[in-house]
Design an enzyme around this catalytic site. Sequence first.
Site, PDB file in Angstrom:
ATOM      1  N   LYS A   1       0.845  -1.209   0.000  1.00 38.15           N
ATOM      2  CA  LYS A   1       0.000   0.000   0.000  1.00 38.15           C
ATOM      3  C   LYS A   1       0.874   1.250   0.000  1.00 38.15           C
ATOM      4  O   LYS A   1       0.697   2.159  -0.804  1.00 38.15           O
ATOM      5  CB  LYS A   1      -0.897   0.009   1.249  1.00 38.15           C
ATOM      6  CG  LYS A   1      -1.565   1.359   1.482  1.00 38.15           C
ATOM      7  CD  LYS A   1      -2.472   1.364   2.693  1.00 38.15           C
ATOM      8  CE  LYS A   1      -1.809   1.658   4.006  1.00 38.15           C
ATOM      9  NZ  LYS A   1      -1.520   3.084   4.263  1.00 38.15           N
ATOM     10  N   ASN A   2       1.832   1.284   0.915  1.00 37.09           N
ATOM     11  CA  ASN A   2       2.585   2.522   1.096  1.00 37.09           C
ATOM     12  C   ASN A   2       3.622   2.774  -0.003  1.00 37.09           C
ATOM     13  O   ASN A   2       4.198   3.852  -0.067  1.00 37.09           O
ATOM     14  CB  ASN A   2       3.227   2.555   2.487  1.00 37.09           C
ATOM     15  CG  ASN A   2       2.163   2.762   3.558  1.00 37.09           C
ATOM     16  OD1 ASN A   2       1.022   3.084   3.242  1.00 37.09           O
ATOM     17  ND2 ASN A   2       2.528   2.552   4.809  1.00 37.09           N
TER      18      ASN A   2
ATOM     19  N   CYS B   1      -5.831  12.862  12.732  1.00 39.65           N
ATOM     20  CA  CYS B   1      -6.375  11.532  12.454  1.00 39.65           C
ATOM     21  C   CYS B   1      -6.235  10.688  13.701  1.00 39.65           C
ATOM     22  O   CYS B   1      -5.699  11.145  14.717  1.00 39.65           O
ATOM     23  CB  CYS B   1      -5.731  10.903  11.231  1.00 39.65           C
ATOM     24  SG  CYS B   1      -4.145  10.198  11.536  1.00 39.65           S
TER      25      CYS B   1
ATOM     26  N   ARG C   1      -0.382  14.834  13.153  1.00 38.62           N
ATOM     27  CA  ARG C   1       0.220  14.732  11.825  1.00 38.62           C
ATOM     28  C   ARG C   1       0.280  16.083  11.088  1.00 38.62           C
ATOM     29  O   ARG C   1      -0.411  16.302  10.091  1.00 38.62           O
ATOM     30  CB  ARG C   1      -0.494  13.663  11.010  1.00 38.62           C
ATOM     31  CG  ARG C   1      -0.462  12.327  11.720  1.00 38.62           C
ATOM     32  CD  ARG C   1      -1.107  11.224  10.937  1.00 38.62           C
ATOM     33  NE  ARG C   1      -0.250  10.660   9.917  1.00 38.62           N
ATOM     34  CZ  ARG C   1      -0.620   9.645   9.133  1.00 38.62           C
ATOM     35  NH1 ARG C   1      -1.797   9.109   9.249  1.00 38.62           N
ATOM     36  NH2 ARG C   1       0.214   9.173   8.232  1.00 38.62           N
ATOM     37  N   PRO C   2       1.133  16.974  11.577  1.00 40.18           N
ATOM     38  CA  PRO C   2       1.240  18.291  10.942  1.00 40.18           C
ATOM     39  C   PRO C   2       1.857  18.232   9.541  1.00 40.18           C
ATOM     40  O   PRO C   2       2.391  17.191   9.135  1.00 40.18           O
ATOM     41  CB  PRO C   2       2.170  19.056  11.892  1.00 40.18           C
ATOM     42  CG  PRO C   2       2.926  18.023  12.636  1.00 40.18           C
ATOM     43  CD  PRO C   2       2.054  16.802  12.701  1.00 40.18           C
TER      44      PRO C   2
ATOM     45  N   SER D   1      10.862  12.068   7.907  1.00 44.61           N
ATOM     46  CA  SER D   1       9.475  11.789   7.523  1.00 44.61           C
ATOM     47  C   SER D   1       9.421  11.068   6.172  1.00 44.61           C
ATOM     48  O   SER D   1      10.047  11.503   5.199  1.00 44.61           O
ATOM     49  CB  SER D   1       8.708  13.111   7.438  1.00 44.61           C
ATOM     50  OG  SER D   1       7.619  12.986   6.560  1.00 44.61           O
ATOM     51  N   VAL D   2       8.643  10.010   6.145  1.00 48.78           N
ATOM     52  CA  VAL D   2       8.486   9.223   4.915  1.00 48.78           C
ATOM     53  C   VAL D   2       7.779  10.066   3.850  1.00 48.78           C
ATOM     54  O   VAL D   2       8.258  10.225   2.727  1.00 48.78           O
ATOM     55  CB  VAL D   2       7.668   7.939   5.205  1.00 48.78           C
ATOM     56  CG1 VAL D   2       7.389   7.165   3.926  1.00 48.78           C
ATOM     57  CG2 VAL D   2       8.387   7.066   6.221  1.00 48.78           C
TER      58      VAL D   2
ATOM     59  N   ASP E   1       3.961   0.813  12.159  1.00 45.66           N
ATOM     60  CA  ASP E   1       2.810   0.159  11.519  1.00 45.66           C
ATOM     61  C   ASP E   1       2.612  -1.285  11.977  1.00 45.66           C
ATOM     62  O   ASP E   1       1.645  -1.940  11.574  1.00 45.66           O
ATOM     63  CB  ASP E   1       2.958   0.198   9.981  1.00 45.66           C
ATOM     64  CG  ASP E   1       2.837   1.615   9.446  1.00 45.66           C
ATOM     65  OD1 ASP E   1       2.371   2.499  10.180  1.00 45.66           O
ATOM     66  OD2 ASP E   1       3.219   1.839   8.280  1.00 45.66           O
TER      67      ASP E   1
ATOM     68  N   ILE F   1       6.876   7.432  17.013  1.00 47.20           N
ATOM     69  CA  ILE F   1       6.614   8.104  15.720  1.00 47.20           C
ATOM     70  C   ILE F   1       5.341   8.945  15.772  1.00 47.20           C
ATOM     71  O   ILE F   1       5.335  10.103  15.364  1.00 47.20           O
ATOM     72  CB  ILE F   1       6.501   7.080  14.559  1.00 47.20           C
ATOM     73  CG1 ILE F   1       7.669   6.090  14.586  1.00 47.20           C
ATOM     74  CG2 ILE F   1       6.380   7.782  13.214  1.00 47.20           C
ATOM     75  CD1 ILE F   1       9.021   6.636  14.237  1.00 47.20           C
TER      76      ILE F   1
ATOM     77  N   ARG G   1      -8.582  -0.764   3.957  1.00 46.30           N
ATOM     78  CA  ARG G   1      -7.681   0.272   3.425  1.00 46.30           C
ATOM     79  C   ARG G   1      -6.309  -0.326   3.130  1.00 46.30           C
ATOM     80  O   ARG G   1      -5.632   0.153   2.224  1.00 46.30           O
ATOM     81  CB  ARG G   1      -7.498   1.404   4.453  1.00 46.30           C
ATOM     82  CG  ARG G   1      -8.762   2.185   4.716  1.00 46.30           C
ATOM     83  CD  ARG G   1      -8.440   3.352   5.619  1.00 46.30           C
ATOM     84  NE  ARG G   1      -7.377   4.165   5.020  1.00 46.30           N
ATOM     85  CZ  ARG G   1      -6.798   5.189   5.617  1.00 46.30           C
ATOM     86  NH1 ARG G   1      -7.178   5.544   6.814  1.00 46.30           N
ATOM     87  NH2 ARG G   1      -5.848   5.872   5.016  1.00 46.30           N
TER      88      ARG G   1
HETATM   89  N1  EPU Z   1       5.712  15.094  10.684  1.00 48.30           N
HETATM   90  C1  EPU Z   1       5.795  16.409  11.076  1.00 48.30           C
HETATM   91  N2  EPU Z   1       5.649  17.380  10.112  1.00 48.30           N
HETATM   92  C2  EPU Z   1       5.437  17.085   8.819  1.00 48.30           C
HETATM   93  C3  EPU Z   1       5.362  15.732   8.426  1.00 48.30           C
HETATM   94  C4  EPU Z   1       5.511  14.748   9.399  1.00 48.30           C
HETATM   95  O1  EPU Z   1       5.982  16.735  12.251  1.00 48.30           O
HETATM   96  O2  EPU Z   1       5.323  18.020   8.000  1.00 48.30           O
HETATM   97  C5  EPU Z   1       5.847  14.055  11.730  1.00 48.30           C
HETATM   98  C6  EPU Z   1       4.544  13.238  11.894  1.00 48.30           C
HETATM   99  O3  EPU Z   1       3.593  13.934  12.657  1.00 48.30           O
HETATM  100  C7  EPU Z   1       5.047  11.999  12.575  1.00 48.30           C
HETATM  101  C8  EPU Z   1       6.442  11.827  11.955  1.00 48.30           C
HETATM  102  O4  EPU Z   1       6.774  13.074  11.350  1.00 48.30           O
HETATM  103  O5  EPU Z   1       5.161  12.216  13.948  1.00 48.30           O
HETATM  104  C9  EPU Z   1       6.530  10.732  10.940  1.00 48.30           C
HETATM  105  O6  EPU Z   1       5.492  10.829  10.017  1.00 48.30           O
HETATM  106  P1  EPU Z   1       5.731  10.523   8.476  1.00 48.30           P
HETATM  107  O7  EPU Z   1       5.642  11.797   7.729  1.00 48.30           O
HETATM  108  O8  EPU Z   1       6.955   9.692   8.312  1.00 48.30           O
HETATM  109  O9  EPU Z   1       4.444   9.649   8.155  1.00 48.30           O
HETATM  110  P2  EPU Z   1       3.597   9.648   6.839  1.00 48.30           P
HETATM  111  O10 EPU Z   1       4.467   9.835   5.661  1.00 48.30           O
HETATM  112  O11 EPU Z   1       2.434  10.538   7.008  1.00 48.30           O
HETATM  113  C10 EPU Z   1       3.873   7.117   6.313  1.00 48.30           C
HETATM  114  C11 EPU Z   1       2.966   5.939   6.161  1.00 48.30           C
HETATM  115  C12 EPU Z   1       2.377   5.566   7.517  1.00 48.30           C
HETATM  116  C13 EPU Z   1       3.538   5.228   8.449  1.00 48.30           C
HETATM  117  C14 EPU Z   1       4.501   6.405   8.549  1.00 48.30           C
HETATM  118  C15 EPU Z   1       5.730   6.116   9.384  1.00 48.30           C
HETATM  119  C16 EPU Z   1       2.072   6.121   3.919  1.00 48.30           C
HETATM  120  C17 EPU Z   1       0.913   6.359   3.047  1.00 48.30           C
HETATM  121  N3  EPU Z   1       1.884   6.265   5.226  1.00 48.30           N
HETATM  122  O12 EPU Z   1       3.058   8.168   6.827  1.00 48.30           O
HETATM  123  O13 EPU Z   1       1.589   4.412   7.303  1.00 48.30           O
HETATM  124  O14 EPU Z   1       3.038   4.926   9.719  1.00 48.30           O
HETATM  125  O15 EPU Z   1       4.947   6.780   7.219  1.00 48.30           O
HETATM  126  O16 EPU Z   1       6.401   5.019   8.903  1.00 48.30           O
HETATM  127  O17 EPU Z   1       3.161   5.797   3.443  1.00 48.30           O
HETATM  128  C18 EPU Z   1      -0.133   2.883   7.781  1.00 48.30           C
HETATM  129  O18 EPU Z   1       0.167   2.290   6.730  1.00 48.30           O
HETATM  130  O19 EPU Z   1      -0.919   2.408   8.633  1.00 48.30           O
HETATM  131  C19 EPU Z   1       0.451   4.206   8.037  1.00 48.30           C
HETATM  132  C20 EPU Z   1      -0.067   5.061   8.915  1.00 48.30           C
END
Ligand code: EPU
Length: 425
Positions: free
Chosen positions: A22-23, A121, A126-127, A168-169, A311, A333, A404
Amino acid sequence: MDIIQIKGGNFLEGEINISGSKNASLPMIIASLLTEDKIKIRNIPNLSDVFTLLKLIKSLGSEFELINEDNSTYKLIIQTKKIKSNIAPYDLVRKMRASFWVLAPLILRYGEAKVSLPGGCAIGTRPINFYLSILKKMGALIKIKDGYVKASIKNNLKPINYKLDFPSVGVTHFFLMISSLIEGESIIRNAAIEPEIISLAEMLNKMGAKIKGYGTSKIVIKGCSKLKGTDITIPSDRIEAGTFALAVTATGGKLKLKSINIKEIEALKNVLQNTDVEIKSLENSIEIIKKNGVIHPIDIETKPYPGFPTDLQAQFMALMAYSNGKSKIKETIFENRFMHVQELVRMGGDISLAGNTAIIKGKKDCLHSAPVMATDLRASASLVLAGLVARGETKIDRIYHIDRGYERIEEKLNSLGANIERVNA
Ligand code: EPU
């Protein structure tokens, strides 16, 4: 609305194919919008998140054909000759946060974009501050109004050298996509190194970008003025594989997970080996054997890759509730990824929270049936795992969350000997 009913107590035995990730699918589908050429993406999983994204990108002007390759996976042939709309509405972005990433192709190809703020969420606030700071540094004008991010460019965006505060991913995906179409050299430091980043970078390279260093914390991108079409395959879903590995550890039995490399779940493998599970790496598959019913308690802390994935935290907690002792799980995280705790407690788990740490007093056979409610994707998987070992019949409500990210989970589990069905309640 559908619910899942599970009669617990069965061993899991047999083999299953791990579906496309998915991701990895979501950013790769969005990256197809960066070119007007045709893109083929194979091994697309049959998941509601994928369909939500396809609905969004259709509204932006993409035309696509989904070809059913076997009974589940799809080949996607997609082309976005022209971006017809530059708006990603609240309805779709709220349902799936990854939709926010369309901001990258929209601003690059349309010059301006209006994308809904994703909002909070179930797992945290998740900013989006990193995204906005990157766009501003690249020269975009940003306004936040009426729940939307409005971004526009006067001149071309410029390449930047950016250090992330946290790897951040999503932001790393976004940076790779946007820099691929900015001429010059962009650098991102403290980048995420998850396997999904590697998949996206490989795709963008095949489309004509020159990205180096992906898979390490410093990625250098030489962008170009135009990207071209390509043909690419989605890798298997390491979180689905990890979820099944945890399931068989809980129930006992023997499972072969096909189309997955053990390296992608190395952190889980290391932890599970301490619970007396045998894990064998075969060619492009993994075998997991759990002979005895003893599950040792283990403390874990979630970390960015290659650490223990957030995850799999909820699913691991279900296992620990059923272990024979006390363990701690620290979530580093997402600040609020503990919505499953109360539901596991309703099933008999002895779990308490202290800040970002869950303290689990595991007890063999403590889990029993209860009506429970899925609150997010991975939380729902943890309830399924608990249901597989619980006494009696567990009923899980709001299972649209599980669709999902898990393809035909009840079918796969039933083929392994579980007693699980989806019913319309
Ligand atoms: N963060 C910030 N500011 C930003 C962006 C992120 O503070 O502008 C923080 C987030 O709040 C969090 C941390 O950085 O505390 C990490 O978040 P990240 O951005 O890495 O997460 P994401 O990209 O939104 C993806 C996956 C998630 C997975 C996370 C961490 C996808 C579609 N989603 O989310 O997957 O948990 O990386 O590995 O790739 C899931 O599949 O259940 C899922 C939630």
